[in-house]
Scaffold this motif. Structure first.
Motif, PDB file in Angstrom:
ATOM      1  N   VAL A  44       5.898   0.046   6.893  1.00 36.58           N
ATOM      2  CA  VAL A  44       5.554   1.437   7.156  1.00 36.58           C
ATOM      3  C   VAL A  44       4.857   1.911   5.888  1.00 36.58           C
ATOM      4  O   VAL A  44       5.403   1.785   4.787  1.00 36.58           O
ATOM      5  CB  VAL A  44       6.799   2.298   7.464  1.00 36.58           C
ATOM      6  CG1 VAL A  44       6.413   3.761   7.626  1.00 36.58           C
ATOM      7  CG2 VAL A  44       7.510   1.785   8.713  1.00 36.58           C
ATOM      8  N   VAL A  45       3.624   2.382   6.040  1.00 40.03           N
ATOM      9  CA  VAL A  45       2.805   2.749   4.883  1.00 40.03           C
ATOM     10  C   VAL A  45       2.209   4.141   5.072  1.00 40.03           C
ATOM     11  O   VAL A  45       2.066   4.615   6.194  1.00 40.03           O
ATOM     12  CB  VAL A  45       1.663   1.730   4.645  1.00 40.03           C
ATOM     13  CG1 VAL A  45       2.209   0.341   4.368  1.00 40.03           C
ATOM     14  CG2 VAL A  45       0.688   1.702   5.811  1.00 40.03           C
ATOM     15  N   LYS A  46       1.862   4.753   3.950  1.00 39.56           N
ATOM     16  CA  LYS A  46       1.159   6.042   3.985  1.00 39.56           C
ATOM     17  C   LYS A  46      -0.173   5.863   3.275  1.00 39.56           C
ATOM     18  O   LYS A  46      -0.236   5.346   2.161  1.00 39.56           O
ATOM     19  CB  LYS A  46       1.966   7.130   3.293  1.00 39.56           C
ATOM     20  CG  LYS A  46       1.269   8.479   3.339  1.00 39.56           C
ATOM     21  CD  LYS A  46       2.114   9.577   2.756  1.00 39.56           C
ATOM     22  CE  LYS A  46       1.365  10.899   2.889  1.00 39.56           C
ATOM     23  NZ  LYS A  46       2.153  12.005   2.367  1.00 39.56           N
ATOM     24  N   THR A  47      -1.231   6.319   3.919  1.00 39.58           N
ATOM     25  CA  THR A  47      -2.572   6.196   3.350  1.00 39.58           C
ATOM     26  C   THR A  47      -2.749   7.199   2.218  1.00 39.58           C
ATOM     27  O   THR A  47      -2.513   8.389   2.391  1.00 39.58           O
ATOM     28  CB  THR A  47      -3.639   6.467   4.433  1.00 39.58           C
ATOM     29  OG1 THR A  47      -3.379   5.618   5.547  1.00 39.58           O
ATOM     30  CG2 THR A  47      -5.033   6.185   3.908  1.00 39.58           C
ATOM     31  N   MET A  48      -3.153   6.700   1.068  1.00 41.00           N
ATOM     32  CA  MET A  48      -3.433   7.559  -0.083  1.00 41.00           C
ATOM     33  C   MET A  48      -4.903   7.956  -0.085  1.00 41.00           C
ATOM     34  O   MET A  48      -5.241   9.109  -0.242  1.00 41.00           O
ATOM     35  CB  MET A  48      -3.067   6.855  -1.390  1.00 41.00           C
ATOM     36  CG  MET A  48      -1.624   6.349  -1.422  1.00 41.00           C
ATOM     37  SD  MET A  48      -0.400   7.544  -0.875  1.00 41.00           S
ATOM     38  CE  MET A  48      -0.484   8.730  -2.178  1.00 41.00           C
ATOM     39  N   ASP A  49      -5.773   6.983   0.062  1.00 39.94           N
ATOM     40  CA  ASP A  49      -7.201   7.268   0.192  1.00 39.94           C
ATOM     41  C   ASP A  49      -7.850   6.149   0.989  1.00 39.94           C
ATOM     42  O   ASP A  49      -7.287   5.081   1.155  1.00 39.94           O
ATOM     43  CB  ASP A  49      -7.897   7.467  -1.163  1.00 39.94           C
ATOM     44  CG  ASP A  49      -7.819   6.247  -2.066  1.00 39.94           C
ATOM     45  OD1 ASP A  49      -7.688   5.116  -1.558  1.00 39.94           O
ATOM     46  OD2 ASP A  49      -7.899   6.413  -3.285  1.00 39.94           O
ATOM     47  N   TYR A  50      -9.008   6.454   1.532  1.00 40.13           N
ATOM     48  CA  TYR A  50      -9.708   5.457   2.334  1.00 40.13           C
ATOM     49  C   TYR A  50     -11.203   5.679   2.195  1.00 40.13           C
ATOM     50  O   TYR A  50     -11.661   6.739   1.786  1.00 40.13           O
ATOM     51  CB  TYR A  50      -9.280   5.504   3.797  1.00 40.13           C
ATOM     52  CG  TYR A  50      -9.790   6.705   4.563  1.00 40.13           C
ATOM     53  CD1 TYR A  50     -10.897   6.583   5.389  1.00 40.13           C
ATOM     54  CD2 TYR A  50      -9.180   7.941   4.457  1.00 40.13           C
ATOM     55  CE1 TYR A  50     -11.373   7.672   6.091  1.00 40.13           C
ATOM     56  CE2 TYR A  50      -9.643   9.028   5.148  1.00 40.13           C
ATOM     57  CZ  TYR A  50     -10.742   8.897   5.965  1.00 40.13           C
ATOM     58  OH  TYR A  50     -11.219   9.970   6.648  1.00 40.13           O
ATOM     59  N   GLU A  51     -11.912   4.636   2.535  1.00 37.70           N
ATOM     60  CA  GLU A  51     -13.373   4.673   2.453  1.00 37.70           C
ATOM     61  C   GLU A  51     -13.920   3.934   3.660  1.00 37.70           C
ATOM     62  O   GLU A  51     -13.520   2.809   3.955  1.00 37.70           O
ATOM     63  CB  GLU A  51     -13.795   3.971   1.163  1.00 37.70           C
ATOM     64  CG  GLU A  51     -15.263   3.832   0.950  1.00 37.70           C
ATOM     65  CD  GLU A  51     -15.555   3.059  -0.335  1.00 37.70           C
ATOM     66  OE1 GLU A  51     -16.596   2.394  -0.358  1.00 37.70           O
ATOM     67  OE2 GLU A  51     -14.734   3.082  -1.268  1.00 37.70           O
TER      68      GLU A  51
END
Length: 144
Positions: A44-51
């Motif tokens: 289970v993960v939480k997105t910090m930043d994405y591109e």
């Protein structure tokens, strides 16, 4: 007249089908627990930043995430890991900033990737599958 009508019908079908079809449609008929043995990591993960990364004709998403829970795999809660957009298809997993996901993943060199056609998804949307998975893993262990 019949040939003309047939031609128009076929033309309409050819226009409609590509708009509604996806090359990545997956029939998820097996239970979520069937992915435990075949998945290297279940997190289970939480997105910090994405591109967003553009491929032709589709795009993928490269994301940095924080691990919130480890159901299977050798990573730690709080660890930051990177998911790459190496899959140039419509099946590439799409992360969004500040969202929490259940992911079935594998490690490839220095980054992670989400298995295609797994039960990976927004944690709230897959809540029932998450509870089934958690119950199964607690009962059987991650090697089950």
């Amino acid at each position: 007249m019949k040939k003309h009508l047939l031609f128009l019908c076929l033309h309409a079908i050819l226009i409609i089908i590509p708009a509604t079809m996806s090359a990545c449609d997956c029939l998820m008929v097996s239970p979520v627990t069937s992915h435990v043995k075949t998945s290297e990591y279940i997190l289970v993960v939480k997105t910090m930043d994405y591109e967003r990364e553009e491929f032709q004709p589709v795009s993928g998403v490269r994301a940095n995430v924080t691990v919130l829970e480890v159901l299977k795999g050798n990573v730690s809660v709080g660890q930051e890991i990177r998911f790459a957009a190496d899959n140039p298809s419509n099946c590439s997993f799409r992360f969004e900033k500040d969202k929490v996901y259940l992911v079935f993943a594998f490690k490839k060199k220095d980054h992670f990737e989400v298995y295609q056609c797994s039960f990976s998804g927004d944690r709230q949307v897959v809540e029932k599958k998450y509870r089934q998975l958690k119950k199964y893993i607690n009962r059987k262990g991650t090697s089950a």
